[in-house]
Scaffold this active site. Structure first.
Site, short mmCIF file in Angstrom:
data_model
loop_
_atom_site.label_atom_id
_atom_site.label_comp_id
_atom_site.label_asym_id
_atom_site.label_seq_id
_atom_site.Cartn_x
_atom_site.Cartn_y
_atom_site.Cartn_z
N CYS A 116 46.24 49.98 34.07
CA CYS A 116 47.00 48.48 34.91
C CYS A 116 47.20 48.07 36.97
O CYS A 116 47.66 49.66 36.61
CB CYS A 116 47.46 47.53 34.68
SG CYS A 116 47.93 45.93 35.12
N ASN A 150 40.13 40.69 45.88
CA ASN A 150 38.29 41.63 44.99
C ASN A 150 37.96 41.41 46.86
O ASN A 150 37.93 40.32 47.36
CB ASN A 150 37.90 40.66 44.22
CG ASN A 150 37.26 39.10 43.93
OD1 ASN A 150 36.55 38.71 44.56
ND2 ASN A 150 38.19 38.66 43.74
#
Ligand code: ATP
Ligand code: ZN
Length: 294
Positions: free
Chosen positions: A212, A146
């Site tokens: 996902c 991230n």
């Protein structure tokens, strides 16, 4: 066999002698220096755990592992972790497995989120003092998934003038990249808009439909291998260290770029580092000279 006749230090039964053969062959002249290096790995997921295993088997001196997550059965589509480790913190599970593979490696493991205030302080402290002699670590490897975690690593490494390498795999699992970040000489993570590493797959669509993210142990293994290869080349000074190396699985394409820093970067430490580097290039002098500046 042939190898055992090459020199007394090279014996087939000792795993380390197969590594030292790189030295006997003149490929990596200082291979034994690997034992002196200390590396932080942030993120023990699909890339970081495999990178940690490679470094452990190469005989690295010390690994400091950071990850806030626990091992889950859902992670078994990746390499490294085993079902019986489900529920353990990824950092403890990794340190346990890796210490058994190579008892000469030192480990520190931190099960926490590096972006929160207290943990960021500790992260900075381990960058500064996590080396084998209590000095700074030699390299930080980013294996997170991230933006916030990458920005935290970037801020810390810019402030402390520590070299790091970043890695990532796209949401569709079909491409990945590694990047070398040398404060002052190469672009930092804030200098440029993040490089798009997808293979043409629409990530916005993926987010919108709340699908996902895909993952493949193959792509993650390839990227982990590229990352650790680059780390070894940088630390042991052989071959050409890649500044940016992409991997596109669809097209069998490995793009490479050079990445210049942005003089208008929003990170003031990055701008300071650029000035110090320019000064060093002119005069050959600086308070601190980074490996990777020459
Ligand atoms: P997925 O997101 O696909 O379910 P994952 O979270 O394991 O899987 P990976 O890309 O395999 O993702 O690994 C990234 C790793 O980085 C994870 O183990 C995650 O816990 C870790 N990580 C991400 N951000 C941070 C952070 N701020 N501090 C510590 N660890 C982090
Ligand atoms: Zn910058």
């Amino acid at each position: 066999g042939k190898i055992s006749q090459m020199s007394s230090e090279v014996r087939d039964d000792n795993p380390y002698s197969r590594l030292m053969a790189l030295k006997s062959m003149g490929i990596v002249k200082n291979y034994e220096d690997i034992r002196k290096f200390s590396i932080i790995i942030v993120g023990m997921g699909g890339i970081g755990s495999v990178a940690g295993e490679m470094l452990t088997r190469c005989g690295i001196g010390k690994l400091l592992l950071f990850d806030y997550d626990t091992v889950e059965i859902a992670n078994m589509n990746r390499l490294f972790f085993r079902p019986e480790q489900a529920g353990m913190s990824k950092t403890d599970a990794a340190a346990q497995t890796l210490a058994a593979i190579n008892p000469d490696v030192q480990f520190e493991s931190f099960c926490h989120n590096i972006t929160t205030n207290d943990n960021f302080e500790n992260f900075m402290d381990r960058i500064k003092h996590g080396g084998l002699n209590g000095g700074p670590v030699d390299l930080v490897l980013s294996c997170v998934d991230n933006f916030a975690a990458r920005m935290a690593i970037n801020a810390a490494c810019n402030e402390l003038q520590v070299v790091w390498m970043e890695s990532g795999v796209s949401e569709d699992a079909m491409s990945g990249h590694i990047q070398w970040l040398v404060p002052g000489r190469l672009a930092c993570f804030r200098c440029l808009p993040p490089l798009v590493t997808t293979s043409g797959f629409d990530e916005k669509k993926l987010k919108r439909e709340n699908v996902c993210a895909a993952s493949l142990p193959t792509t993650m293994g390839v990227v982990a291998g590229l990352l650790v290869q680059n780390a070894l080349k940088y630390l042991l000074e052989f071959g050409e260290v890649a500044e940016y190396l992409g991997y596109n699985a669809f097209k069998n394409f490995f793009p490479t770029y050079g990445l210049h820093p942005n003089p208008q970067c929003e990170d003031s430490n990055c701008v300071r580092n650029q000035k110090v580097f320019q000064e060093y290039k002119k005069s050959g002098k600086a308070d601190k000279v980074l490996k990777g500046w020459d």
